[in-house]
Design an enzyme around this catalytic site. Structure first.
Site, PDB file in Angstrom:
ATOM      1  CB  SER A 139     -51.499  24.666  13.837  1.00 55.63           C
ATOM      2  OG  SER A 139     -51.750  23.566  13.547  1.00 55.63           O
ATOM      3  NE  ARG A 186      -2.352   3.213 -14.177  1.00 59.00           N
ATOM      4  CZ  ARG A 186      -2.565   1.888 -14.359  1.00 59.00           C
ATOM      5  NH1 ARG A 186      -3.285   1.693 -15.443  1.00 59.00           N
ATOM      6  NH2 ARG A 186      -1.996   1.157 -13.689  1.00 59.00           N
ATOM      7  CG  ASN A 237     -51.461  15.948  17.888  1.00 57.12           C
ATOM      8  OD1 ASN A 237     -51.621  14.930  16.939  1.00 57.12           O
ATOM      9  ND2 ASN A 237     -51.669  17.259  17.423  1.00 57.12           N
ATOM     10  NE  ARG A 265     -54.925  33.055  19.957  1.00 58.11           N
ATOM     11  CZ  ARG A 265     -55.455  31.743  19.811  1.00 58.11           C
ATOM     12  NH1 ARG A 265     -54.766  30.685  19.643  1.00 58.11           N
ATOM     13  NH2 ARG A 265     -56.417  31.487  20.436  1.00 58.11           N
ATOM     14  CB  ALA A 302      -1.071   0.020   0.948  1.00 58.60           C
ATOM     15  CB  ALA A 360     -49.194  21.986  10.899  1.00 61.76           C
ATOM     16  CE  LYS A 417      -3.474   1.929  -6.368  1.00 58.28           C
ATOM     17  NZ  LYS A 417      -2.880   1.224  -7.581  1.00 58.28           N
ATOM     18  CB  THR A 455       6.398  -5.794  -6.207  1.00 55.25           C
ATOM     19  OG1 THR A 455       7.298  -6.762  -7.296  1.00 55.25           O
ATOM     20  CG2 THR A 455       5.155  -5.164  -6.786  1.00 55.25           C
TER      21      THR A 455
END
Length: 448
Positions: free
Chosen positions: A402, A15, A374, A437, A9, A377, A22, A77
């Site tokens: 929501s 290439r 629950n 709110r 290795a 959304a 590699k 090698t």
């Protein structure tokens, strides 16, 4: 069994046209060198020694604690293998030599190679295969059926080039015999390099037994030297992986368009639809449906789960959960049994307990949500103040209306009810109603 491996290795891999060594390029989700190491461990090698050179620091960073030696100059090698002598000089056993860029080799092939090597009492055994067009490979030269040498393409005559049996670059050697022969190798060749293949000729000349083991599927010895070959190797590994999954009981509607990486597990009767990507250490249970355009990374998924067109990262999903379409689980999310998250819901570092529902357009970050709650959304847990992240805790059976903003840190009690359109900045007790709110007003005939 006394077997060790040496894995080449050290090369630059020019290439590949890459800044990455590699052998670190991934095939089906795993670096090539790690794939080779995993195979070696699978055959029972007692030590796997890497021969490193070019950008070794990157390889060591990826692999962590490994045995290795350095090849400072790439002189061939045989020269590379010589660097391993200091690690193996006292080893009385066999050495298997492999290349770090051949990720398609299998445990079965290497095990058969080693068994053949031992059963024939050879000093060297070569893994070979055949190609109709063997250009570029070293040819296996035989006389009366016995190996007499390996001739590299550049050194081969026209007669030798006509040989179809080639050297796969994988060998078993008696360790002592290997290093004795290496001391006799020279670099009198066109490239001026020390070839490991010359060891075979030296063994034969000294009357020692050299064997070969022929591999039927020549795809296994594909060496990856370019991005094109990397792609081919990845395609073959994906095909193998998909076949393995189906043989174990998974259902793949269209295997060619289903991408499952090496370390993924999928339970029986789970259906994978076209366009699914399963990556990393993902584990999917039984009887699940994973629909197209879903990408799941390093995530544990239970049984009877349905996921559609969603992204899941580093999370846990328990049984009977439904997700999507277009949901996103970010890291450290935990969805307990029977949770539902739907369209455009994002969950990050949060736990949703049994039966929680968040159907649409919601962000839950750094939150714990009690069972059977629950979430309406447009709900957002406002977890970040610009410097620190803060936690939101919602009790069991709460109802979050929501378009609610829960400004963390904040606690919502069990069975609490939050009116739609609220901004909640203070804790809400159990069973309480909270509305935050502006008061609605009406101006008659305002448009006039």
């Amino acid at each position: 069994m006394k077997l060790k491996t040496l894995i080449l290795a050290a090369g630059k891999g020019t290439r590949m046209k890459s800044d990455l060594p590699k052998v670190l390029h991934k095939v089906n989700g795993i670096p090539m060198i790690k794939k080779i190491l995993d195979i070696c461990k699978g055959i029972g090698s007692e030590e796997n020694i890497l021969i490193l050179g070019h950008k070794r620091e990157l390889i060591l960073e990826e692999l962590g604690e490994v045995e290795y030696v350095l090849q400072e100059e790439q002189l061939g090698t045989a020269h590379a293998i010589m660097q391993g002598e200091k690690k193996l000089k006292d080893f009385q056993g066999d050495v298997m030599i492999l290349c770090g860029d051949t990720p398609l080799l299998t445990e079965e092939t290497l095990r058969k190679l080693y068994i053949h090597h031992k059963s024939t009492n050879a000093v060297a055994t070569i893994l070979t295969s055949e190609y109709d067009n063997p250009f570029g490979y070293g040819r296996i030269v035989k006389k009366d059926g016995q190996v007499v040498g390996i001739i590299e393409e550049k050194e081969a005559s026209e007669e030798i080039k006509a040989i179809k049996e080639v050297n796969a670059g994988v060998y078993c050697f008696n360790s002592k015999e290997l290093f004795e022969a290496l001391s006799k190798v020279n670099n009198n060749n066109e490239k001026g390099e020390y070839y490991l293949t010359d060891v075979i000729g030296i063994n034969v000349a000294e009357g020692k037994k050299v064997e070969c083991f022929k591999l039927e599927d020549n795809r296994e010895i594909l060496g990856v030297n370019s991005k094109v070959e990397l792609s081919l190797a990845g395609e073959i590994l994906r095909e193998r992986k998909n076949i393995e999954l189906m043989e174990k009981g998974a259902i793949l509607i269209d295997p060619k368009s289903t991408y499952v990486e090496e370390s993924v597990e999928v339970g029986r009767d789970t259906v994978l639809y076209p366009g699914v990507f399963l990556q990393g250490n993902t584990k999917i249970g039984e009887n699940c449906e994973i629909l197209g355009n879903s990408r799941i990374i390093d995530t544990i998924v239970g049984n009877n789960v349905r996921i559609e067109s969603s992204v899941l990262e580093e999370s846990v999903v328990e049984d009977k959960v439904t997700i999507g379409p277009f949901a996103h689980l970010r890291p450290k999310s935990h969805l307990m049994e029977k949770v539902h998250i739907g369209n455009f819901v994002e969950v990050k570092k949060s736990t949703l307990e049994k039966g929680v529902k968040a159907g649409h357009l919601t962000y839950l970050g750094d939150a714990t949500v009690g069972e059977d709650t629950n979430i309406g959304a447009g709900t957002i847990t406002c977890n970040y103040d610009g410097i620190n992240k803060h936690k939101t805790v919602i009790g069991k059976k709460a109802f979050i209306g929501s378009d609610t903003m829960l400004v963390a840190p904040v606690n919502i009690g069990e069975e609490a009810l939050i009116g739609a359109g609220s901004v909640i900045t203070k804790d809400v007790p159990d069973k309480a109603l909270s509305v935050g709110r502006a008061k609605q007003f009406i101006k008659l005939e305002w448009r006039k």
